[in-house]
Scaffold this motif. Structure first.
Motif, short mmCIF file in Angstrom:
data_model
loop_
_atom_site.label_atom_id
_atom_site.label_comp_id
_atom_site.label_asym_id
_atom_site.label_seq_id
_atom_site.Cartn_x
_atom_site.Cartn_y
_atom_site.Cartn_z
N ASP A 1 0.84 -1.20 0.05
CA ASP A 1 -0.01 -0.01 -0.06
C ASP A 1 1.04 1.50 0.07
OD1 ASP A 1 -2.27 -1.32 0.05
OD2 ASP A 1 -2.48 -1.10 2.01
N ALA A 2 2.01 1.32 0.91
CA ALA A 2 2.71 2.49 0.80
C ALA A 2 3.46 2.61 -0.53
CB ALA A 2 3.91 2.27 1.91
N LEU A 3 3.85 1.36 -1.18
CA LEU A 3 4.55 1.41 -2.58
C LEU A 3 3.41 2.20 -3.47
CD1 LEU A 3 6.81 0.95 -4.60
CD2 LEU A 3 5.88 -1.31 -4.67
N ASP A 4 2.26 1.69 -3.44
CA ASP A 4 1.38 2.01 -4.29
C ASP A 4 1.06 3.72 -4.17
OD1 ASP A 4 -0.91 2.46 -6.02
OD2 ASP A 4 -2.30 2.07 -4.40
N ARG A 5 0.97 4.27 -2.68
CA ARG A 5 0.94 5.50 -2.69
C ARG A 5 2.10 6.57 -3.03
NH1 ARG A 5 -0.98 3.61 2.24
NH2 ARG A 5 1.09 4.12 3.44
N ALA A 6 3.32 5.80 -2.88
CA ALA A 6 4.53 6.56 -3.30
C ALA A 6 4.59 6.56 -4.82
CB ALA A 6 5.83 5.57 -3.02
N ILE A 7 4.12 5.79 -5.66
CA ILE A 7 4.22 5.75 -6.90
C ILE A 7 3.20 6.65 -7.46
CG2 ILE A 7 3.68 4.54 -9.10
CD1 ILE A 7 4.86 1.95 -7.93
N GLU A 8 2.03 6.69 -6.95
CA GLU A 8 0.85 7.78 -7.07
C GLU A 8 1.31 9.30 -6.92
OE1 GLU A 8 -2.17 7.70 -8.23
OE2 GLU A 8 -1.84 5.64 -8.88
#
Length: 52
Positions: free
Chosen positions: A23-30
């Motif tokens: 989830d943190a990776l998803d937010r970071a990419i977004e």
């Protein structure tokens, strides 16, 4: 697959931690965070999956 209750709990905790990292990776990419930080998160996720 873990059969003992303690092993099962440890495995579930690890899976939940991996989900949080994803989830943190998803937010970071977004949000467009720097590439190095994204790669570091990917490496952390990969290590967590191997440990599972």
């Amino acid at each position: 697959m873990p059969h003992a209750p303690a092993e099962k709990k440890r495995s579930l905790n690890r899976v939940r931690r991996i989900l949080g990292q994803c989830d943190a990776l998803d937010r970071a990419i977004e949000t467009g965070i720097r590439c190095g930080e994204v790669m570091q998160q990917i490496a952390a996720i990969r290590g967590a999956i191997r440990a599972l």
